[in-house]
Design a protein around this motif. Structure first.
Motif, short mmCIF file in Angstrom:
data_model
loop_
_atom_site.label_atom_id
_atom_site.label_comp_id
_atom_site.label_asym_id
_atom_site.label_seq_id
_atom_site.Cartn_x
_atom_site.Cartn_y
_atom_site.Cartn_z
N LEU A 238 9.67 -3.27 -5.06
CA LEU A 238 9.03 -4.45 -4.45
C LEU A 238 7.84 -4.07 -3.57
CD1 LEU A 238 12.04 -6.69 -3.30
CD2 LEU A 238 10.37 -7.19 -5.10
N SER A 239 7.63 -2.76 -3.35
CA SER A 239 6.63 -2.36 -2.35
C SER A 239 5.25 -2.96 -2.63
CB SER A 239 6.54 -0.84 -2.25
OG SER A 239 6.41 -0.27 -3.54
N VAL A 240 4.83 -2.95 -3.88
CA VAL A 240 3.49 -3.46 -4.17
C VAL A 240 3.43 -4.97 -3.91
CG1 VAL A 240 3.88 -3.80 -6.66
CG2 VAL A 240 1.59 -3.42 -5.81
N HIS A 241 4.52 -5.66 -4.21
CA HIS A 241 4.54 -7.12 -4.02
C HIS A 241 4.56 -7.47 -2.53
CE1 HIS A 241 5.05 -7.30 -8.30
NE2 HIS A 241 6.21 -6.66 -8.25
N LEU A 242 5.28 -6.67 -1.75
CA LEU A 242 5.28 -6.91 -0.30
C LEU A 242 3.93 -6.56 0.30
CD1 LEU A 242 8.86 -5.58 0.53
CD2 LEU A 242 8.07 -7.94 0.74
N ARG A 243 3.28 -5.55 -0.26
CA ARG A 243 1.98 -5.15 0.28
C ARG A 243 0.94 -6.28 0.12
NH1 ARG A 243 -2.55 -5.32 1.00
NH2 ARG A 243 -4.12 -3.69 1.22
N ALA A 280 13.62 -3.00 7.08
CA ALA A 280 13.41 -2.85 8.52
C ALA A 280 12.48 -1.68 8.83
CB ALA A 280 14.76 -2.67 9.23
N TRP A 281 12.57 -0.60 8.01
CA TRP A 281 11.61 0.51 8.20
C TRP A 281 10.19 0.00 8.04
CZ3 TRP A 281 11.50 5.19 10.17
CH2 TRP A 281 12.65 5.98 10.21
N ARG A 282 10.00 -0.86 7.05
CA ARG A 282 8.66 -1.43 6.83
C ARG A 282 8.18 -2.15 8.10
NH1 ARG A 282 7.42 -6.67 5.28
NH2 ARG A 282 5.28 -6.91 4.53
N HIS A 343 8.46 7.75 -6.36
CA HIS A 343 9.78 7.47 -5.78
C HIS A 343 9.82 7.99 -4.33
CE1 HIS A 343 14.06 8.19 -5.04
NE2 HIS A 343 14.27 7.19 -5.88
N ASN A 344 10.54 7.27 -3.47
CA ASN A 344 10.53 7.60 -2.03
C ASN A 344 11.00 9.03 -1.75
OD1 ASN A 344 10.38 6.95 0.87
ND2 ASN A 344 12.59 7.27 0.75
N ARG A 345 12.10 9.46 -2.35
CA ARG A 345 12.60 10.82 -2.09
C ARG A 345 11.52 11.84 -2.45
NH1 ARG A 345 15.55 14.11 0.78
NH2 ARG A 345 16.65 12.18 1.21
N HIS A 368 -5.24 10.97 -0.05
CA HIS A 368 -4.99 10.99 -1.49
C HIS A 368 -4.05 9.86 -1.88
CE1 HIS A 368 -4.86 12.68 -5.47
NE2 HIS A 368 -3.53 12.71 -5.44
N PHE A 369 -3.01 9.64 -1.11
CA PHE A 369 -2.08 8.53 -1.39
C PHE A 369 -2.81 7.19 -1.30
CE2 PHE A 369 2.67 9.78 -0.90
CZ PHE A 369 2.49 10.91 -1.68
N ARG A 370 -3.67 7.07 -0.29
CA ARG A 370 -4.40 5.80 -0.12
C ARG A 370 -5.25 5.51 -1.35
NH1 ARG A 370 -8.47 5.79 4.67
NH2 ARG A 370 -9.71 6.78 3.07
N ASP A 375 0.81 0.62 -4.01
CA ASP A 375 1.49 -0.06 -2.90
C ASP A 375 1.00 0.43 -1.55
OD1 ASP A 375 2.77 2.36 -2.36
OD2 ASP A 375 4.70 1.76 -3.18
N HIS A 376 -0.11 1.19 -1.54
CA HIS A 376 -0.56 1.73 -0.25
C HIS A 376 -0.71 0.62 0.79
CE1 HIS A 376 -3.06 3.39 2.94
NE2 HIS A 376 -3.86 2.34 2.74
N ASN A 377 -0.04 0.78 1.90
CA ASN A 377 -0.41 -0.02 3.06
C ASN A 377 -0.43 0.92 4.24
OD1 ASN A 377 2.06 -0.41 4.85
ND2 ASN A 377 2.86 -0.98 2.85
N GLY A 383 2.99 5.96 8.38
CA GLY A 383 4.31 6.26 8.94
C GLY A 383 5.01 7.36 8.15
N GLY A 384 4.95 7.26 6.81
CA GLY A 384 5.61 8.23 5.94
C GLY A 384 4.99 9.63 6.10
N TRP A 385 3.67 9.67 6.15
CA TRP A 385 3.01 10.98 6.26
C TRP A 385 3.27 11.63 7.61
CZ3 TRP A 385 1.46 14.46 3.06
CH2 TRP A 385 1.24 14.08 1.74
#
Ligand code: FAD
Length: 480
Positions: A238-243, A280-282, A343-345, A368-370, A375-377, A383-385
């Motif tokens: 769902l990440s891209v849709h939430l973004r 909630a992490w989001r 994938h998150n892991r 690079h991720f951006r 789903d980049h936000n 936060g992840g990096w």
């Protein structure tokens, strides 16, 4: 007529600002009077930070939103330019009596909103901005001293127990306006972008809802057990849709509540709760970004000394290309290239590898991720990096360094995920893949002549990373 300015809320359903603009029953009051005219602006300043996969998804989502407007008897106005001049001009051309939007939480987004509000104030058009993209607005979940949380687990306890609002109603019949000159949907090339190399998922509310329903019909009930296994594909996607806000958070939570009520066992219920924890992490990272906009370029956590990152260009290039000779890392980087997703892991593994095996500044990985992630936000990516680099809020301690081989062995035991993205290893058995760095040169050449040898030695680099962080902490790197 009221104008609703769509940005990262590309949907009609459960859209707080649009419901207000359209005077939907139970919606917030809004300045001026209806019907609502929806507007999307292709903002050059935003496009400067965009990338082919995100532009592809955005165009598809805007197209789908326009279809929804048309199905509801209205149309979506499309314009290109600087919103500080486009909004007053559109308001003037359509005799708008009020303008509404849903609030942004990044530093740049807030600056833009302030500038547009000032331009509309000058033009004498009243503005209202609504809290929509998160369940709980930054500043509403704080420590007892009223400070924003920097530790997720405390944030989660309050977030979890706080009541969640119901979805906002979609605009009713006749509530949406049809402009005379709605404007054409540009192509990616019109906006200066190539087609993405990666396959981008279908956009829009219908696609998002379908994905949510599919996930809640089964995978959510063993999400807790399976979410860390990338070959499994059991997460929500769902990440891209939430973004892009093609689905609203209240709609997601309402569906989750139903899934929880229907859960076949206590374990299944707990699994649904674990999934809620990810949502909630989001929100946690959006709150962090809201109060610390500087984290986009700076470490959240202060070290006594500058961290002396190694930043070797050849090693960074190998990491980006998925050619490090560490199979799980390479599989992740190739998934990113092929699907604009990872994938998150595996995001955690590749981020740890870049920052702690290659001792490379997290900002290279973030950039690079951006560029690559659909789903980049800013909030989640940053936060992840910073979590992985031990520079963030509630980050991984600096001495926790993932071993990429044991991570691969634990989370992809049959090397199914690895083989999906690294065809050079197709004929190699999983044990050899998971001990690739221990095999002799000739053995590796025999098993997979086209797959790279490890570019670094994990054990050596682990020691180097520990010393790097100890120096930054003002400690003796030789001391235990
Ligand atoms: C280095 C790194 C970079 C990341 N960059 C992004 C990014 O740009 N955009 C992004 O949405 N997520 C990012 N994440 C978080 C996470 O990897 C993705 O949200 C997740 O993989 C998306 O897949 P999903 O929708 O199937 O997740 P699910 O497991 O189904 O989770 C459901 C939702 O919860 C949220 N979520 C899940 N995990 C996290 C997390 N760790 N932090 C914050 N929110 C989370 C997302 O909105 C996700 O869609 C990043 C993580 C790391 C380690």
């Amino acid at each position: 007529m009221r104008l609703h300015w769509h940005r990262s809320d590309l949907r009609l359903v459960d859209n707080r600002g649009l419901a207000a603009a359209a005077g939907a029953e139970g919606a917030d009051p809004a300045p001026g009077d209806g019907p609502a005219l929806g507007l999307f602006v292709f903002d050059d300043a935003v496009l400067d930070h965009a990338s082919p996969p995100r532009v592809a998804y955005m165009l598809d989502a805007v197209d789908s939103l326009r279809e929804s407007y048309r199905d509801h008897g209205g149309d979506l106005l499309l314009r290109r330019g600087d919103p500080t001049s486009v909004l007053p001009a559109v308001a003037d051309a359509h005799d708008a009596t009020g303008v509404v939007w849903n609030r942004a939480y990044s530093g740049l987004g807030r600056e833009r909103d302030d500038a547009v509000r000032a331009a509309l104030d000058d033009a004498g058009v009243p503005v209202a901005a609504y809290h929509d993209a998160l369940h709980h607005e930054p500043g509403s979940i704080t420590t007892n001293a009223g400070e924003p949380y920097s530790v997720y687990s405390y944030f989660w306890k309050k977030w979890r127990d706080r009541e969640k609002a119901d979805p906002y109603p979609a605009p009713g019949t006749g509530a949406l306006a049809t402009p005379d000159d709605p404007g054409d949907l540009p192509t990616a090339a019109d906006l200066g972008f190539d087609s993405p190399e990666a396959d981008v998922p279908a956009a829009g509310h219908a696609a998002a809802r379908e994905r949510l329903d599919e996930f809640l019909a089964g995978d959510v009930y063993d999400y807790a057990d399976r979410r860390d296994y990338p070959a499994d594909r059991c997460t929500s996607r769902l990440s891209v849709h939430l973004r892009w806000g093609t689905i609203g958070v209240r709609e997601v939570s309402a569906a989750i509540r139903e899934a929880k009520a229907d859960a076949p066992s206590e374990d299944a219920r707990e699994s649904v709760e674990e999934f809620r924890g990810e949502l909630a992490w989001r929100e946690f990272y959006h709150h962090v970004l809201n109060f610390n906009p500087e984290v986009v370029t700076e470490n959240y956590k202060e070290y006594e000394e500058e961290i002396e990152w190694r930043d070797d260009p050849d090693e960074i290039a190998a990491w980006k290309a998925g050619e490090t000779g560490y199979p799980i890392v390479d599989a992740g980087m190739r998934q990113l290239k092929q699907e604009a997703y990872m994938h998150n892991r595996v995001r955690m593994i590749v981020a740890s590898f870049l920052t702690k095996d290659l001792c490379c500044d997290w900002r290279h990985g973030y950039a690079h991720f951006r560029e690559r992630l659909v789903d980049h936000n800013t909030a989640n990516d940053n936060g992840g990096w910073q979590w992985a680099a031990s520079t963030g809020t509630d980050a991984q301690p600096y001495f926790r360094i993932f071993n990429p081989m044991t991570q691969g062995e634990r989370y992809d035991p049959a090397a199914e995920y690895i083989k999906r993205y690294v065809p050079e290893l197709e004929g190699v058995n999983a044990d050899d893949i998971h001990s690739w760095h221990e095999l002799g040169l000739s053995e590796r050449n025999r098993l997979a002549p086209d797959y790279p040898h490890p570019i670094v030695d994990h054990g050596d680099r682990r020691e180097e990373a520990l010393a790097m962080f100890k120096r930054a902490r003002g400690e003796d790197p030789e001391a235990d």
